[in-house]
Design an enzyme around this catalytic site. Sequence first.
Site, PDB file in Angstrom:
ATOM      1  N   GLY A 197       0.793  -1.213   0.000  1.00 40.33           N
ATOM      2  CA  GLY A 197       0.000   0.000   0.000  1.00 40.33           C
ATOM      3  C   GLY A 197       0.830   1.270   0.000  1.00 40.33           C
ATOM      4  O   GLY A 197       2.006   1.274  -0.373  1.00 40.33           O
ATOM      5  N   LEU A 223      -4.497  -6.295  -3.607  1.00 40.83           N
ATOM      6  CA  LEU A 223      -3.499  -5.240  -3.703  1.00 40.83           C
ATOM      7  C   LEU A 223      -2.102  -5.746  -3.341  1.00 40.83           C
ATOM      8  O   LEU A 223      -1.886  -6.301  -2.259  1.00 40.83           O
ATOM      9  CB  LEU A 223      -3.880  -4.075  -2.780  1.00 40.83           C
ATOM     10  CG  LEU A 223      -2.930  -2.871  -2.791  1.00 40.83           C
ATOM     11  CD1 LEU A 223      -2.914  -2.206  -4.161  1.00 40.83           C
ATOM     12  CD2 LEU A 223      -3.312  -1.872  -1.700  1.00 40.83           C
ATOM     13  N   ASP A 224      -1.153  -5.555  -4.263  1.00 40.06           N
ATOM     14  CA  ASP A 224       0.259  -5.882  -4.055  1.00 40.06           C
ATOM     15  C   ASP A 224       0.492  -7.343  -3.685  1.00 40.06           C
ATOM     16  O   ASP A 224       1.448  -7.681  -2.989  1.00 40.06           O
ATOM     17  CB  ASP A 224       0.864  -4.983  -2.955  1.00 40.06           C
ATOM     18  CG  ASP A 224       0.915  -3.519  -3.372  1.00 40.06           C
ATOM     19  OD1 ASP A 224       0.972  -3.258  -4.595  1.00 40.06           O
ATOM     20  OD2 ASP A 224       0.903  -2.648  -2.488  1.00 40.06           O
ATOM     21  N   GLU A 225      -0.366  -8.235  -4.174  1.00 40.72           N
ATOM     22  CA  GLU A 225      -0.255  -9.660  -3.841  1.00 40.72           C
ATOM     23  C   GLU A 225       0.185 -10.514  -5.030  1.00 40.72           C
ATOM     24  O   GLU A 225       0.363 -11.720  -4.887  1.00 40.72           O
ATOM     25  CB  GLU A 225      -1.600 -10.192  -3.322  1.00 40.72           C
ATOM     26  CG  GLU A 225      -2.008  -9.649  -1.968  1.00 40.72           C
ATOM     27  CD  GLU A 225      -1.266 -10.308  -0.826  1.00 40.72           C
ATOM     28  OE1 GLU A 225      -0.489 -11.244  -1.080  1.00 40.72           O
ATOM     29  OE2 GLU A 225      -1.462  -9.892   0.331  1.00 40.72           O
TER      30      GLU A 225
END
Length: 299
Positions: A197, A223-225
């Site tokens: 994040g 998110l960001d995975e």
Amino acid sequence: TLSASCPDQVGIIARVSGFIARNSGWILESSFHSDALTGRYFMRIEIKADSLPFLLAEFRERFRAEVAEPLQMDWRVNDSAVKKRVVVLVSKQEHCLYDLLARWQARELDIEIPCVISNHDTFRGFVEWHGIPFHHVPVAGDNKQAAYAEIQRIFDDVRGDSMVLARYMQILSPELCAALCGKIINIHHSSLPAFKGPRPYHRAWERGVKMVGATAHYVTADLDEGRIHGHPCGPIIIIGNIRPAADRQPVLARARHLVGFRTHRPQRQVEQHAPARHVQREREVDRLLAVVRHVAGHI
């Protein structure tokens, strides 16, 4: 290059390499591994195109019938002579966009950029000066679904192969992530999976982290995975405050952007003159990582 995966079993390499040999194919490079967790076998084989007695379309058809279907493969093969079409998304931070377009113009990146899409009109003049079409697609709270549908329409219209988020500061919709699964690359300005994040450097500093870096990864609805390409990073010897690390963020992000993009590009297949290309690619990555180490050493 032929990329494939299938249920793990005895004789996969023999069957694939035997098919290539029977058709006079010259294997330039290969890599294989078995994943015990998924029970699948993965491979990537680069083939010299002019060693084959037929064109790519016939190779695809023969490989499908003789190898892929019997082994229940997920596979693809592409012609490296056809440049990948990469759509770039950007917001209001320019460093990744500038670096990509400079290297594209210098022909360091062997790609086509059919267009740049942004939620702001800031870089229209700069992009169009390079002769690249610019699309302004505003994203607001009440129009996100329509905005992401428009981005997908543009991507499809320009026949995009991949999408690169060059500091695009919006969270893409689950529908767009699903439609372009495995085709969208993001640059996160810290080392994932930690500090996801916004404001990752600030949170890393607060926790006493002694490494600064960036991460290239595929975009998913989480998110960001997405699966990670890698992390260029370097040690922070002394941290007086958060400002020095934040100031170095653009350099690290640019380095990760290109290293990550080059990691994604080897989906290109049926490679011509592959050894020289690989040596050049490795040297370019080494230079980028040297920049990262230099920057980190002066923080």
